[in-house]
Scaffold this motif. Structure first.
Motif, PDB file in Angstrom:
ATOM      1  N   GLY A  99      61.564 -10.223   8.587  1.00 37.17           N
ATOM      2  CA  GLY A  99      62.129 -10.546   9.897  1.00 37.17           C
ATOM      3  C   GLY A  99      61.975  -9.390  10.859  1.00 37.17           C
ATOM      4  O   GLY A  99      60.873  -8.886  11.096  1.00 37.17           O
ATOM      5  N   ARG A 100      63.097  -8.903  11.400  1.00 40.09           N
ATOM      6  CA  ARG A 100      63.062  -7.772  12.348  1.00 40.09           C
ATOM      7  C   ARG A 100      63.093  -6.416  11.639  1.00 40.09           C
ATOM      8  O   ARG A 100      63.189  -5.377  12.294  1.00 40.09           O
ATOM      9  CB  ARG A 100      64.261  -7.874  13.294  1.00 40.09           C
ATOM     10  N   LEU A 101      63.026  -6.408  10.320  1.00 38.30           N
ATOM     11  CA  LEU A 101      63.089  -5.171   9.547  1.00 38.30           C
ATOM     12  C   LEU A 101      61.693  -4.746   9.093  1.00 38.30           C
ATOM     13  O   LEU A 101      60.893  -5.569   8.672  1.00 38.30           O
ATOM     14  CB  LEU A 101      63.977  -5.346   8.318  1.00 38.30           C
ATOM     15  N   ARG A 102      61.456  -3.436   9.183  1.00 38.22           N
ATOM     16  CA  ARG A 102      60.230  -2.862   8.654  1.00 38.22           C
ATOM     17  C   ARG A 102      60.618  -1.614   7.873  1.00 38.22           C
ATOM     18  O   ARG A 102      61.285  -0.730   8.394  1.00 38.22           O
ATOM     19  CB  ARG A 102      59.257  -2.512   9.770  1.00 38.22           C
ATOM     20  N   VAL A 103      60.196  -1.566   6.616  1.00 29.63           N
ATOM     21  CA  VAL A 103      60.491  -0.422   5.756  1.00 29.63           C
ATOM     22  C   VAL A 103      59.186   0.243   5.354  1.00 29.63           C
ATOM     23  O   VAL A 103      58.222  -0.434   5.012  1.00 29.63           O
ATOM     24  CB  VAL A 103      61.270  -0.868   4.496  1.00 29.63           C
ATOM     25  N   THR A 104      59.175   1.556   5.402  1.00 29.77           N
ATOM     26  CA  THR A 104      58.037   2.325   4.897  1.00 29.77           C
ATOM     27  C   THR A 104      58.513   3.236   3.786  1.00 29.77           C
ATOM     28  O   THR A 104      59.682   3.622   3.730  1.00 29.77           O
ATOM     29  CB  THR A 104      57.385   3.162   6.013  1.00 29.77           C
TER      30      THR A 104
END
Lengths: 113, 112
Positions: free
Chosen positions: B59-64
């Motif tokens: 969704g609106r989350l991005r994890v690196t």
């Protein structure tokens, strides 16, 4: 589908007393972990139960003990309460022993006076 | 003891802006997860990224995840007032027996 339920919601005890907190895991889950969260801090791992045995333990004294029942529900017991035991106690359930997502209850807020 | 340390400790942004939180950890991991906590109650799982993955979206989350630097970041795009909460990273070292260790948390405030 019932999520993780904890009881009681709030508890007030005095120093030296003993307390028992209860947790029912999410339906289908068989592993229960307990965490202590002091105000403004991250949750600290207390211990984990699987197949009615304590499998892992964090850096907590023996005053903290637990139990898991055949229906996978769990209890956390704390003896000889100290003022520093005041915290939010969180129960988390998961499936099996492989690391993965934890499902948390709303916690029990323990105040020791 | 805390395995992870989030940065910043607190973050205040306007609704619609992006929020970025960082997590650094100390030992090798198998998985890294992010959780959200509203008003000091139960934590809610947001996303899990494995040690062999570098980026993940939900969704609106991005994890690196950068295992060479032992660090991770969580980006929330187009923030909403409902995103106001504390965010924690959590790690496990694998090898069976799921011991998930949490960081110190970032307190996010989204101003309407």
């Amino acid at each position: 589908d019932a999520g993780v339920t904890q009881s009681p919601t709030h508890l007030i005890k005095t120093r030296g007393q003993q307390v028992t907190l209860r947790c029912s895991p999410k339906s289908g889950h068989d592993t229960v972990s307990w965490y202590q969260q002091a105000l403004g801090q991250g949750p600290q791992f207390i211990f984990q139960y699987y197949e009615e045995e304590e499998r892992q333990r964090g850096n907590f004294p023996d005053r903290f003990s637990g139990h898991q029942f055949p229906n996978y529900s769990s209890e956390l017991n704390v003896n000889a309460l100290l003022l520093g035991d005041s915290a939010l106690y969180l129960c988390a359930s998961s499936l099996g022993l492989l690391p993965g997502t934890l499902f948390f209850g709303s916690g029990t807020q323990l105040s020791v006076l | 003891s805390q395995q992870g340390e989030e940065d910043p400790q607190a973050l205040s942004i306007q609704e619609g802006e992006n929020a970025t939180m960082n997590c650094s950890y100390k030992t090798s991991i198998n998985n890294l997860q992010w959780y959200r906590q509203n008003s000091g109650r139960g934590l809610v799982h947001l996303i899990l990224i494995r040690s062999n993955e570098r980026e993940k979206h939900s969704g609106r989350l991005r994890v690196t995840l950068d295992t060479s630097k032992k660090s991770s970041s969580l980006l929330i795009t187009a923030s909403r007032a409902a995103d106001t909460a504390s965010y924690f990273c959590a790690t496990d070292a694998g090898g069976g027996y799921q011991k998930v260790t949490f960081g110190t948390g970032t307190k996010l405030q989204v101003i309407p």
